[in-house]
Design a protein around this motif. Structure first.
Motif, PDB file in Angstrom:
ATOM      1  N   ARG A  27       6.511   6.068   6.758  1.00  0.00           N
ATOM      2  CA  ARG A  27       5.483   6.582   7.649  1.00  0.00           C
ATOM      3  C   ARG A  27       4.225   6.892   6.854  1.00  0.00           C
ATOM      4  NH1 ARG A  27       7.419  11.888  10.221  1.00  0.00           N
ATOM      5  NH2 ARG A  27       6.648  12.749   8.227  1.00  0.00           N
ATOM      6  N   ARG A  28       3.095   6.548   7.400  1.00  0.00           N
ATOM      7  CA  ARG A  28       1.824   6.858   6.760  1.00  0.00           C
ATOM      8  C   ARG A  28       1.290   8.178   7.274  1.00  0.00           C
ATOM      9  NH1 ARG A  28      -2.878   2.862   8.674  1.00  0.00           N
ATOM     10  NH2 ARG A  28      -4.086   4.597   7.782  1.00  0.00           N
ATOM     11  N   ALA A  29       0.391   8.788   6.524  1.00  0.00           N
ATOM     12  CA  ALA A  29      -0.207  10.052   6.922  1.00  0.00           C
ATOM     13  C   ALA A  29      -0.890   9.909   8.271  1.00  0.00           C
ATOM     14  CB  ALA A  29      -1.202  10.519   5.867  1.00  0.00           C
ATOM     15  N   ALA A  30      -0.701  10.908   9.111  1.00  0.00           N
ATOM     16  CA  ALA A  30      -1.310  10.982  10.441  1.00  0.00           C
ATOM     17  C   ALA A  30      -0.655  10.054  11.462  1.00  0.00           C
ATOM     18  CB  ALA A  30      -2.813  10.726  10.387  1.00  0.00           C
ATOM     19  N   ALA A  31       0.380   9.342  11.068  1.00  0.00           N
ATOM     20  CA  ALA A  31       1.083   8.475  12.007  1.00  0.00           C
ATOM     21  C   ALA A  31       2.051   9.295  12.856  1.00  0.00           C
ATOM     22  CB  ALA A  31       1.835   7.384  11.264  1.00  0.00           C
ATOM     23  N   ASP A  32       2.271   8.838  14.085  1.00  0.00           N
ATOM     24  CA  ASP A  32       3.162   9.542  15.004  1.00  0.00           C
ATOM     25  C   ASP A  32       4.616   9.105  14.863  1.00  0.00           C
ATOM     26  OD1 ASP A  32       0.668   9.480  17.617  1.00  0.00           O
ATOM     27  OD2 ASP A  32       1.084  11.018  16.110  1.00  0.00           O
ATOM     28  N   SER A  33       4.844   7.998  14.180  1.00  0.00           N
ATOM     29  CA  SER A  33       6.191   7.479  14.042  1.00  0.00           C
ATOM     30  C   SER A  33       6.301   6.648  12.774  1.00  0.00           C
ATOM     31  CB  SER A  33       6.557   6.622  15.257  1.00  0.00           C
ATOM     32  OG  SER A  33       5.700   5.496  15.344  1.00  0.00           O
ATOM     33  N   ALA A  43       8.665   6.116  -9.974  1.00  0.00           N
ATOM     34  CA  ALA A  43       8.340   5.161 -11.023  1.00  0.00           C
ATOM     35  C   ALA A  43       8.811   3.760 -10.667  1.00  0.00           C
ATOM     36  CB  ALA A  43       8.945   5.603 -12.350  1.00  0.00           C
ATOM     37  N   LYS A  44       9.903   3.676  -9.927  1.00  0.00           N
ATOM     38  CA  LYS A  44      10.455   2.385  -9.528  1.00  0.00           C
ATOM     39  C   LYS A  44      10.089   2.006  -8.097  1.00  0.00           C
ATOM     40  CE  LYS A  44      14.468   2.631 -12.596  1.00  0.00           C
ATOM     41  NZ  LYS A  44      15.952   2.582 -12.678  1.00  0.00           N
ATOM     42  N   ASN A  45       9.341   2.875  -7.415  1.00  0.00           N
ATOM     43  CA  ASN A  45       8.967   2.649  -6.013  1.00  0.00           C
ATOM     44  C   ASN A  45      10.198   2.349  -5.164  1.00  0.00           C
ATOM     45  OD1 ASN A  45       6.203   2.961  -6.626  1.00  0.00           O
ATOM     46  ND2 ASN A  45       6.015   0.796  -7.153  1.00  0.00           N
ATOM     47  N   SER A  61       0.839  -1.201   0.000  1.00  0.00           N
ATOM     48  CA  SER A  61       0.000   0.000   0.000  1.00  0.00           C
ATOM     49  C   SER A  61       0.869   1.244   0.000  1.00  0.00           C
ATOM     50  CB  SER A  61      -0.944  -0.019   1.202  1.00  0.00           C
ATOM     51  OG  SER A  61      -1.774  -1.160   1.187  1.00  0.00           O
ATOM     52  N   ILE A  62       1.594   1.437  -1.080  1.00  0.00           N
ATOM     53  CA  ILE A  62       2.563   2.528  -1.174  1.00  0.00           C
ATOM     54  C   ILE A  62       1.892   3.898  -1.106  1.00  0.00           C
ATOM     55  CG2 ILE A  62       4.389   3.535  -2.581  1.00  0.00           C
ATOM     56  CD1 ILE A  62       4.843   0.747  -3.760  1.00  0.00           C
ATOM     57  N   ARG A  63       0.702   3.998  -1.620  1.00  0.00           N
ATOM     58  CA  ARG A  63       0.003   5.290  -1.637  1.00  0.00           C
ATOM     59  C   ARG A  63      -0.287   5.811  -0.243  1.00  0.00           C
ATOM     60  NH1 ARG A  63      -4.935   4.809  -5.833  1.00  0.00           N
ATOM     61  NH2 ARG A  63      -5.730   6.174  -4.178  1.00  0.00           N
ATOM     62  N   SER A  64      -0.233   4.964   0.761  1.00  0.00           N
ATOM     63  CA  SER A  64      -0.496   5.390   2.130  1.00  0.00           C
ATOM     64  C   SER A  64       0.706   6.077   2.773  1.00  0.00           C
ATOM     65  CB  SER A  64      -0.918   4.195   2.994  1.00  0.00           C
ATOM     66  OG  SER A  64       0.155   3.287   3.165  1.00  0.00           O
ATOM     67  N   ILE A  65       1.865   6.015   2.142  1.00  0.00           N
ATOM     68  CA  ILE A  65       3.096   6.569   2.703  1.00  0.00           C
ATOM     69  C   ILE A  65       3.194   8.066   2.429  1.00  0.00           C
ATOM     70  CG2 ILE A  65       5.610   6.506   2.600  1.00  0.00           C
ATOM     71  CD1 ILE A  65       5.368   3.556   1.775  1.00  0.00           C
TER      72      ILE A  65
END
Length: 118
Positions: free
Chosen positions: A98-104, A74-76, A27-31
């Motif tokens: 780190r994902r959005a809204a994560a503390d760490s 493009a190559k992730n 789930s790369i889009r979550s980073i």
């Protein structure tokens, strides 16, 4: 879930260079940010460099001017170009995300060893 796999570590003489890579999948889009950490024997884990999705970067003072963090969407893949290596750079290097809204940073690779001899 995000999977991170580091590569590119190895042994190098002081003054030399190495380029570390971190392949991301899942789930790369979550980073929203990625970073390189390192941990040497007997020392705490240390943030080396960080890059956000907007492109802002941060470097630890110990590596400022010598290391460069970058990414190829493009190559992730995340990179850490390490120049003018010193023996004190010897450590296990870890890729983290780190994902959005994560503390760490909650996603971690298994690490790649960098050994600098003098």
């Amino acid at each position: 879930q995000v999977q991170l796999v580091e590569s590119g570590g190895g042994a190098v003489q002081a003054g030399g260079s190495l380029r570390l890579s971190c392949a991301a999948s899942g789930s790369i889009r979550s980073i929203n940010a990625m970073a390189w950490f390192r941990q040497a024997p007997g020392k705490e884990r240390e943030l080396v460099a960080r890059i956000s999705n907007l492109g802002s970067t941060y470097y630890a003072n110990a590596v400022k001017g010598r290391f460069t963090i970058s990414k190829d969407n493009a190559k992730n893949t995340l990179y850490l170009q390490m120049n003018s290596l010193k023996s004190e750079d010897t450590a296990m290097y870890y890729c983290a995300a780190r994902r959005a809204a994560a503390d760490s940073f909650t996603y971690w690779g298994q690490g790649t060893q960098v050994t600098v001899s003098s």
